[in-house]
Design a protein around this motif. Sequence first.
Motif, PDB file in Angstrom:
ATOM      1  N   PRO A  48       0.830  -1.203   0.000  1.00 55.53           N
ATOM      2  CA  PRO A  48       0.000   0.000   0.000  1.00 55.53           C
ATOM      3  C   PRO A  48       0.862   1.248   0.000  1.00 55.53           C
ATOM      4  CG  PRO A  48      -0.032  -1.045   2.156  1.00 55.53           C
ATOM      5  CD  PRO A  48       0.679  -1.988   1.240  1.00 55.53           C
ATOM      6  N   LEU A  64      -4.047   2.700   4.484  1.00 55.35           N
ATOM      7  CA  LEU A  64      -4.109   1.366   3.889  1.00 55.35           C
ATOM      8  C   LEU A  64      -3.093   0.425   4.519  1.00 55.35           C
ATOM      9  CD1 LEU A  64      -6.025   0.340   1.643  1.00 55.35           C
ATOM     10  CD2 LEU A  64      -5.984   2.806   1.941  1.00 55.35           C
ATOM     11  N   PHE A  76      -8.427   0.878  -1.451  1.00 59.68           N
ATOM     12  CA  PHE A  76      -7.765  -0.425  -1.349  1.00 59.68           C
ATOM     13  C   PHE A  76      -7.547  -0.996  -2.748  1.00 59.68           C
ATOM     14  CE2 PHE A  76      -6.812  -4.705  -0.264  1.00 59.68           C
ATOM     15  CZ  PHE A  76      -6.478  -4.733   1.081  1.00 59.68           C
TER      16      PHE A  76
END
Length: 337
Positions: A216, A221, A256
């Motif tokens: 990420p 995240l 995401f």
Amino acid sequence: MTWHRGAPRRIDFVVFDGFQPLDLTGPHEVFQRAARHAGGYACRTVARRAGPVRSSSGLLVHAEYGVDDLDPAGTDTLVVVGGRGVDEARHDEALVAWVARAARGARRVTSVCSGVFLLAAAGLPEGCRVTTHWARARQLTREHPGLRVDCDPIFVRDGRVWTSAGVTAGMDLALALVEDDLGRDVAHAVARDLVLFLRRPGGQSQFSVALWSRQPATDPLRAAVDAIHADPGARHSVADLAAHAGLSPRHLQRRFTAELGLPPAAYVELVRIEAAQRALTEGDEPLEAVARRCGFGTAESLRRTFHRRLGVTPSDYRSRFRSTAPRPHDTLEDHPA
């Protein structure tokens, strides 16, 4: 080229400094074994210059021919091996030019592992479907966007172009080429001699989760991903992950997927598969216990997920990759329906 019945098919292996030795010796042995059973093959080794070529492990191999000494018009099947040295070899203009000439006239053009980078430099056609070792698939996609890179199969055939995954997958490829030429019985005899699968079950994803891993880019995240890895078997709904990230569920879902390349549920499933793979190879828990601890709930759910994602069952995976024999309680019937 035109092949005359009874004449041996010329298999030309292209090597270079820093090649992976098994990419050469594995397929070479398959073809030589096939020749003992049924004839039909003559193998040659080609490098930039004739003489000793040092592999990545230090093994010296004598190349019979240099590219200035050998007319590629006689090549039936071109096999370009892989290895760390391919990154230099694919910029060698004389070697690339010879590979391109050989590829134009050969009946089949093949590569093992990262050898596909040299083939690509020599001009693989746009839209050609290929594979390579999982660790270099993204690089191949990035550098050659015109190719259709599939990083899961052990080998791929697209017309007369055959490409394979890493190292021992070159033997799987060679067996398939032998079967294509001489039939299943000869290929099966060679596989039996070498104690190989004629067709290995599953794809590359059974060997490494690095196929899909992506980091990420932002702290929210990272917090969500860290929570998944910390306890794969815990509840990881979108709402739960959003709470870890300090985002709304809708915002979490969107970010995401953008940052990791797949939605949260798919990522959670892959982390759970990774956890189950470790549990199966490092311990001796029954499959039911592994399934519960890794978030699958039941052994049946674990089995179905393994079969869908990896192409093998949990019991097959355990027996293949663990270093000790399975315990008696690993006899749960888990073969796919």
